[in-house]
Enzyme design. Structure first.
Site, mmCIF file in Angstrom:
data_model
loop_
_atom_site.group_PDB
_atom_site.id
_atom_site.type_symbol
_atom_site.label_atom_id
_atom_site.label_comp_id
_atom_site.label_asym_id
_atom_site.label_seq_id
_atom_site.Cartn_x
_atom_site.Cartn_y
_atom_site.Cartn_z
ATOM 1 N N THR A 10 -20.995 -16.865 30.020
ATOM 2 C CA THR A 10 -21.208 -18.448 29.929
ATOM 3 C C THR A 10 -20.094 -19.304 29.395
ATOM 4 O O THR A 10 -20.002 -20.332 29.239
ATOM 5 C CB THR A 10 -22.333 -18.634 28.738
ATOM 6 O OG1 THR A 10 -21.753 -18.017 27.538
ATOM 7 C CG2 THR A 10 -23.586 -17.799 28.966
ATOM 8 N N LYS A 130 -3.211 -8.482 27.556
ATOM 9 C CA LYS A 130 -3.701 -7.983 28.903
ATOM 10 C C LYS A 130 -2.655 -6.831 29.150
ATOM 11 O O LYS A 130 -3.372 -5.935 30.100
ATOM 12 C CB LYS A 130 -3.395 -9.172 30.006
ATOM 13 C CG LYS A 130 -4.440 -10.164 29.759
ATOM 14 C CD LYS A 130 -4.150 -11.365 30.737
ATOM 15 C CE LYS A 130 -5.370 -12.536 30.620
ATOM 16 N NZ LYS A 130 -5.267 -13.280 31.868
ATOM 17 N N ARG A 134 -3.827 -2.893 30.540
ATOM 18 C CA ARG A 134 -3.474 -2.119 31.566
ATOM 19 C C ARG A 134 -2.930 -0.947 31.048
ATOM 20 O O ARG A 134 -3.079 0.278 31.810
ATOM 21 C CB ARG A 134 -2.300 -2.882 32.294
ATOM 22 C CG ARG A 134 -3.235 -4.016 32.953
ATOM 23 C CD ARG A 134 -2.123 -4.488 34.134
ATOM 24 N NE ARG A 134 -2.526 -5.934 34.626
ATOM 25 C CZ ARG A 134 -1.998 -6.373 35.846
ATOM 26 N NH1 ARG A 134 -0.882 -5.687 36.490
ATOM 27 N NH2 ARG A 134 -2.286 -7.609 36.517
#
Length: 317
Positions: A10, A130, A134
């Site tokens: 959402t 991020k 990874r």
């Protein structure tokens, strides 16, 4: 055909992902979302609309292993669209997916700037969470397939109006017919519209062998700030007043924002990266997933004029 579960469904990006999944529902066995009790309550109308459209809604705590694992039992593909403030929590979602025998693919919440664009990318502050995801995948995942969808900035937000003193971050104001451009105005930026973001996810799901354990570098179009202004002028039939934030000034403001712990510091850094050319490639991967039919600058500007979109806000990227 995949059974797809979406986290962050959402949110700013997630709603477009789910919309595109529903538009292509014949390509999937089932579509579900995992949402918190707070979101289920505060966005009850939106949640009910999804239920009415046949979306399975799993309400639970993202921090609860039992609740996440229970939801995973019904799906083979997990799509994360969690916001920047929840990026780091994906390592637990990935760890649990790796241990769930029926889950075979995971799409981390990567949409946006390429965090491994160049050797210098590893030191950029907005990339750290991020990058940690990874690294976690590289060190801990052996069975699960991951795909990073790298899109560059969302055109819909870039073409928005930045209020007051934030206008020096780049702004397009249709009411006042004013624009503040970054750099010289001639630096190209690779954009993706938010509707296309969902289409690109669907295209990737339809081509599961492409982007296995790697990044898909895709976009809608590439344009310079001057080209964007020209399109606004064309569609509004008026000459716009244009001013500039030179790259060196943007760098100074970026440094100041981090020193002052400005919540918009991330936006300063990302806009500097874009202006420096950090979204550009010799070729994009759209053709590998049959996703060449993307929206144009003309379409993006037309939508911006209709919606009078606000520019980027902290936590939206």
């Amino acid at each position: 055909m995949a059974k797809v579960l979406v986290f962050g469904a959402t949110g700013v990006a997630g709603q477009f992902l789910v919309e595109s999944l529903l538009s292509a529902r014949s390509s999937f066995v089932s579509i579900g979302i995992f949402t918190s009790p707070n979101t289920a309550s505060s966005k009850a109308g939106q949640i009910q609309e999804l239920k009415d459209l046949g979306v399975a809604v799993h309400v639970g705590d993202i921090a609860s292993e039992d609740e996440v694992l229970k939801a995973y039992e019904n799906y083979d593909t997990i799509v994360s669209a969690v916001g920047r403030n929840a990026i780091a929590r994906q390592t637990d979602l990935i760890r649990l997916a790796e241990s769930s025998p029926n889950v075979t693919r995971f799409y981390p919440s990567e949409y946006g700037t390429d965090i491994e664009y160049s050797p210098g990318s590893s030191s950029e502050k907005p990339h750290q969470q991020k990058l940690a995801v990874r690294i976690f995948i590289a060190d801990n995942v052996r069975r699960l397939v991951s795909t990073y969808i790298v899109t560059g900035p969302y055109a819909d937000l870039y073409l928005g109006k930045m209020e007051g003193e934030r206008a020096h971050l780049g702004s397009f104001d249709p009411q006042q017919k004013k624009a503040v451009l970054l750099g010289s105005g001639d630096e190209p930026v690779s954009f993706t519209t938010m509707p296309d973001l969902g289409k690109l996810l669907v295209a990737s799901l339809r081509h599961p062998q492409v982007g296995r354990n790697g990044a898909l570098k895709v976009n809608s179009f590439t344009a310079t700030p001057h080209q964007i202004v020209a399109e606004f002028e064309k569609q509004t039939g008026a000459k716009w007043t244009v001013s500039y934030t030179p790259l060196e000034e943007l760098k100074r403001l970026e440094q100041q924002a981090w020193q002052e712990k400005d919540p918009m510091a991330t936006i300063y850094t990302l806009r500097r990266i874009w202006t420096e050319g950090g979204t550009l490639y010799e070729k994009r991967d759209n053709g590998l997933i049959d996703a060449e039919d993307m929206e144009t600058l003309e379409v993006a500007v037309s939508r911006a004029l209709q919606a009078e979109t606000q520019g980027f806000r902290s936590g939206e990227m």
